[in-house]
Design an enzyme around this catalytic site. Structure first.
Site, PDB file in Angstrom:
ATOM      1  N   PHE A   1       0.939  -1.216   0.019  1.00  0.00           N
ATOM      2  CA  PHE A   1      -0.029   0.080   0.088  1.00  0.00           C
ATOM      3  C   PHE A   1       0.871   1.335   0.045  1.00  0.00           C
ATOM      4  O   PHE A   1       1.943   1.272   0.569  1.00  0.00           O
ATOM      5  CB  PHE A   1      -0.936  -0.169   1.178  1.00  0.00           C
TER       6      PHE A   1
ATOM      7  N   SER B   1      10.193   1.272   1.653  1.00  0.00           N
ATOM      8  CA  SER B   1       9.035   0.431   2.464  1.00  0.00           C
ATOM      9  C   SER B   1       9.302  -0.020   3.597  1.00  0.00           C
ATOM     10  O   SER B   1      10.557  -0.427   4.173  1.00  0.00           O
ATOM     11  CB  SER B   1       8.754  -0.769   1.462  1.00  0.00           C
TER      12      SER B   1
ATOM     13  N   ILE C   1       2.141  -7.096   5.024  1.00  0.00           N
ATOM     14  CA  ILE C   1       1.623  -5.803   4.599  1.00  0.00           C
ATOM     15  C   ILE C   1       2.778  -4.839   4.406  1.00  0.00           C
ATOM     16  O   ILE C   1       3.531  -4.670   5.554  1.00  0.00           O
ATOM     17  CB  ILE C   1       0.623  -4.999   5.577  1.00  0.00           C
ATOM     18  N   GLU C   2       3.079  -4.157   3.179  1.00  0.00           N
ATOM     19  CA  GLU C   2       4.114  -3.336   3.059  1.00  0.00           C
ATOM     20  C   GLU C   2       3.622  -2.097   2.807  1.00  0.00           C
ATOM     21  O   GLU C   2       2.522  -1.737   2.131  1.00  0.00           O
ATOM     22  CB  GLU C   2       4.677  -3.707   1.524  1.00  0.00           C
ATOM     23  N   ILE C   3       4.124  -1.090   3.480  1.00  0.00           N
ATOM     24  CA  ILE C   3       3.755   0.254   3.465  1.00  0.00           C
ATOM     25  C   ILE C   3       4.653   1.213   2.895  1.00  0.00           C
ATOM     26  O   ILE C   3       5.841   1.076   3.209  1.00  0.00           O
ATOM     27  CB  ILE C   3       3.287   0.974   4.937  1.00  0.00           C
TER      28      ILE C   3
END
Length: 204
Positions: free
Chosen positions: A138, A186, A197-199
């Site tokens: 995301f 990230s 979950i990658e931000i």
């Protein structure tokens, strides 16, 4: 846990213009066409240089199979600032759950024993539906270095990206990755089901 990353200043992405990618031409290698072990399916019979059946322009939504709708809604709304939506299924009017963010959506499907068996209320679906098998990235307008601190303040473990064991106060948290439109910075966490979950922020 009531605070959210969404409480930090963030820019809207509503004004961004997404360029449609050029048409993609699928080519079947000639040695595949000659190989006796190559599939004889309809896809394999497409002659070289044929145009695709269609050219996709964007991703509308994904479906996450979760163990608990409530736990997933809490994580994605309270930690990642998404909005929770409920809506009646067109087929049987049962209540469905989704998470909204930007111009995209995640549909939530609660895992039940025997879910892979035929179920007219949830067909069609992926061949194997199991919680914790997704790996999603995301984008955020907030600097991921600041996001690390916000996540840790809320008790969310930020994964190390350099091999250090977790829980030692050591380890690099921000990694350089390559996204759909260019390089990224990230950070990684896991949701309640263990999905990765990658931000990310765009970078140069």
């Amino acid at each position: 846990m009531t605070s959210s990353l969404a409480s930090l200043p963030a820019k809207t992405s509503a004004g961004l213009l997404l360029r449609r990618p050029p048409p993609v031409v699928l080519r079947t290698p000639r040695h595949h066409l000659r190989s006796p072990s190559y599939s004889t399916s309809a896809a394999a019979s497409i002659p070289p240089s044929s145009p695709p059946a269609c050219t996709l322009s964007s991703l509308d939504h994904v479906v996450l199979t979760v163990r608990s709708i409530k736990d997933s809604v809490d994580f994605y709304t309270k930690i990642l600032g998404m909005a929770h939506q409920t809506y009646p299924a067109p087929s049987d009017n049962t209540e469905h759950h989704a998470l909204l963010f930007g111009g995209s959506k995640i549909n939530l499907r609660e895992f039940k024993v025997g879910q892979n068996k035929a179920n007219p209320n949830s067909e069609p679906k992926a061949r194997t539906v199991l919680p914790g098998t997704a790996d999603l990235c995301f984008m955020t307008d907030q600097d991921v270095t600041d996001v690390v601190g916000e996540l840790q303040t809320r008790g969310i473990e930020v994964l190390n990206v350099d091999g250090h064991a977790p829980g030692q106060g050591l380890g690099k948290k921000v990694a350089r990755r390559m996204g759909a439109r260019g390089p990224l910075r990230s950070v990684y966490v896991r949701d309640p089901d263990g999905n990765l979950i990658e931000i990310s922020n765009p970078t140069t």
